[in-house]
Design a protein around this motif. Structure first.
Motif, PDB file in Angstrom:
ATOM      1  N   LYS A 208       9.471   0.699   0.718  1.00 41.20           N
ATOM      2  CA  LYS A 208       8.209  -0.056   0.735  1.00 41.20           C
ATOM      3  C   LYS A 208       7.780  -0.346   2.178  1.00 41.20           C
ATOM      4  N   SER A 209       8.724  -0.674   3.038  1.00 42.92           N
ATOM      5  CA  SER A 209       8.424  -0.925   4.446  1.00 42.92           C
ATOM      6  C   SER A 209       7.866   0.327   5.115  1.00 42.92           C
ATOM      7  N   ALA A 210       8.479   1.464   4.862  1.00 39.39           N
ATOM      8  CA  ALA A 210       7.991   2.724   5.439  1.00 39.39           C
ATOM      9  C   ALA A 210       6.592   3.039   4.922  1.00 39.39           C
ATOM     10  N   PHE A 211       6.363   2.804   3.629  1.00 35.72           N
ATOM     11  CA  PHE A 211       5.046   3.045   3.026  1.00 35.72           C
ATOM     12  C   PHE A 211       3.995   2.142   3.669  1.00 35.72           C
ATOM     13  N   GLU A 212       4.329   0.871   3.808  1.00 36.59           N
ATOM     14  CA  GLU A 212       3.383  -0.084   4.400  1.00 36.59           C
ATOM     15  C   GLU A 212       3.149   0.179   5.885  1.00 36.59           C
ATOM     16  N   ASN A 213       4.083   0.907   6.525  1.00 28.93           N
ATOM     17  CA  ASN A 213       3.918   1.298   7.929  1.00 28.93           C
ATOM     18  C   ASN A 213       3.191   2.634   8.068  1.00 28.93           C
ATOM     19  N   GLY A 214       2.645   3.149   6.959  1.00 31.46           N
ATOM     20  CA  GLY A 214       1.807   4.337   7.030  1.00 31.46           C
ATOM     21  C   GLY A 214       2.444   5.651   6.653  1.00 31.46           C
ATOM     22  N   SER A 215       3.670   5.656   6.145  1.00 27.68           N
ATOM     23  CA  SER A 215       4.318   6.906   5.758  1.00 27.68           C
ATOM     24  C   SER A 215       3.839   7.352   4.384  1.00 27.68           C
ATOM     25  N   ASN A 216       3.116   8.465   4.338  1.00 33.54           N
ATOM     26  CA  ASN A 216       2.671   9.021   3.057  1.00 33.54           C
ATOM     27  C   ASN A 216       3.855   9.532   2.247  1.00 33.54           C
ATOM     28  N   GLU A 217       4.862  10.055   2.943  1.00 35.00           N
ATOM     29  CA  GLU A 217       6.066  10.554   2.285  1.00 35.00           C
ATOM     30  C   GLU A 217       6.777   9.435   1.510  1.00 35.00           C
ATOM     31  N   ALA A 218       6.631   8.211   1.957  1.00 34.24           N
ATOM     32  CA  ALA A 218       7.343   7.080   1.352  1.00 34.24           C
ATOM     33  C   ALA A 218       6.776   6.668  -0.003  1.00 34.24           C
ATOM     34  N   ALA A 219       5.562   7.086  -0.327  1.00 41.01           N
ATOM     35  CA  ALA A 219       4.932   6.639  -1.572  1.00 41.01           C
ATOM     36  C   ALA A 219       5.820   6.907  -2.784  1.00 41.01           C
ATOM     37  N   TYR A 220       6.265   8.141  -2.950  1.00 37.63           N
ATOM     38  CA  TYR A 220       7.083   8.470  -4.115  1.00 37.63           C
ATOM     39  C   TYR A 220       8.444   7.793  -4.048  1.00 37.63           C
ATOM     40  N   TYR A 221       8.976   7.618  -2.847  1.00 38.72           N
ATOM     41  CA  TYR A 221      10.239   6.891  -2.680  1.00 38.72           C
ATOM     42  C   TYR A 221      10.114   5.462  -3.229  1.00 38.72           C
ATOM     43  N   VAL A 222       8.970   4.834  -3.002  1.00 38.72           N
ATOM     44  CA  VAL A 222       8.761   3.472  -3.513  1.00 38.72           C
ATOM     45  C   VAL A 222       8.930   3.462  -5.026  1.00 38.72           C
ATOM     46  N   ALA A 223       8.276   4.404  -5.695  1.00 40.65           N
ATOM     47  CA  ALA A 223       8.361   4.464  -7.157  1.00 40.65           C
ATOM     48  C   ALA A 223       9.781   4.776  -7.627  1.00 40.65           C
ATOM     49  N   ILE A 224      10.408   5.759  -7.002  1.00 37.95           N
ATOM     50  CA  ILE A 224      11.768   6.158  -7.406  1.00 37.95           C
ATOM     51  C   ILE A 224      12.754   5.004  -7.233  1.00 37.95           C
ATOM     52  N   THR A 225      12.703   4.361  -6.075  1.00 39.63           N
ATOM     53  CA  THR A 225      13.684   3.311  -5.805  1.00 39.63           C
ATOM     54  C   THR A 225      13.446   2.087  -6.676  1.00 39.63           C
ATOM     55  N   PHE A 226      12.174   1.752  -6.928  1.00 43.67           N
ATOM     56  CA  PHE A 226      11.907   0.612  -7.807  1.00 43.67           C
ATOM     57  C   PHE A 226      12.342   0.941  -9.234  1.00 43.67           C
ATOM     58  N   ASP A 227      12.032   2.168  -9.678  1.00 49.98           N
ATOM     59  CA  ASP A 227      12.434   2.558 -11.036  1.00 49.98           C
ATOM     60  C   ASP A 227      13.945   2.541 -11.206  1.00 49.98           C
ATOM     61  N   ARG A 228      14.662   3.015 -10.217  1.00 52.04           N
ATOM     62  CA  ARG A 228      16.124   3.029 -10.309  1.00 52.04           C
ATOM     63  C   ARG A 228      16.651   1.597 -10.408  1.00 52.04           C
ATOM     64  N   TYR A 229      16.121   0.714  -9.558  1.00 52.47           N
ATOM     65  CA  TYR A 229      16.539  -0.688  -9.590  1.00 52.47           C
ATOM     66  C   TYR A 229      16.203  -1.315 -10.948  1.00 52.47           C
ATOM     67  N   SER A 230      14.988  -1.121 -11.405  1.00 51.34           N
ATOM     68  CA  SER A 230      14.543  -1.719 -12.666  1.00 51.34           C
ATOM     69  C   SER A 230      15.328  -1.170 -13.853  1.00 51.34           C
ATOM     70  N   LEU A 231      15.578   0.136 -13.855  1.00 51.95           N
ATOM     71  CA  LEU A 231      16.310   0.759 -14.954  1.00 51.95           C
ATOM     72  C   LEU A 231      17.700   0.164 -15.118  1.00 51.95           C
TER      73      LEU A 231
END
Length: 193
Positions: free
Chosen positions: A113-136
């Protein structure tokens, strides 16, 4: 009163000197040690390496040391660290697959999320994957639809239970397909009670 004024002057001088030095610092390079760990991590998984957990544990420990030492700086560093932290061992507890260390998933999400908020487009999918893994592994379902499981009875791949109240607009923000498109790929596993 004099001590407060003196403290204010000293603080101002320190802030001014820090500001001028920041301008002189060259751009920070990505952490080479993290890059090497990710390359090894991915190679082990492609080659079906036997003792993954032993090396994964070493890598996770090193990521924690790098975080503590302030050596995870760039967006790429954060994503590399997140990838390493995602490889946390799982175990069965009361017929449910659970993580041995959910906080690793949460930390991976925060780094992404920090990388995404700092402008990394690559981080967008990482945000979803990491949140989903945590939530699951904490709630038993995922928010976006990035995590798959194997059905015990049919041995077919399914989406782990997905929160269907998440909008397709929110999924799109993190480069996750719309729910109807996800359902064309795989069925959703029914939540365990």
């Amino acid at each position: 009163m004099k001590s407060n004024l003196l403290a204010l002057i000293v603080l101002s001088i320190l802030l001014l000197s820090c500001t001028s030095k920041v301008d002189e610092i060259s751009p920070v390079n990505d952490n080479e040690e993290l890059i090497e760990m990710v390359l090894k991590d991915q190679k082990m998984r492609l080659e079906n390496f036997e003792n993954l957990e032993e090396i994964d544990q070493e890598h996770r420990t090193k990521v924690m040391e790098l975080l503590a030492d302030g050596k995870i700086i760039t967006n790429k560093d954060k994503l590399n660290a997140a990838l390493i932290l995602q490889h946390t061992n799982l175990t069965y507890c009361n017929d449910n697959l659970t993580s041995l260390s959910n906080e690793n998933y949460l930390l991976a999400y925060m780094l992404s999320k920090s990388a995404f908020e700092n402008g990394s487009n690559e981080a967008a999918y990482y945000v979803a994957i990491t949140f989903d893994r945590y939530s699951l592994y904490t709630k038993g379902f995922q928010k976006y639809g990035t995590q798959r499981v194997i059905d015990d009875k049919t041995e077919k791949e399914l989406w782990a239970p997905i929160d269907t109240s998440t909008t397709d607009e929110e999924r799109a923000k993190y480069n996750v397909p719309a729910l109807k498109d996800l359902l064309r790929m795989y069925n959703i596993q029914k939540p365990k009670k």
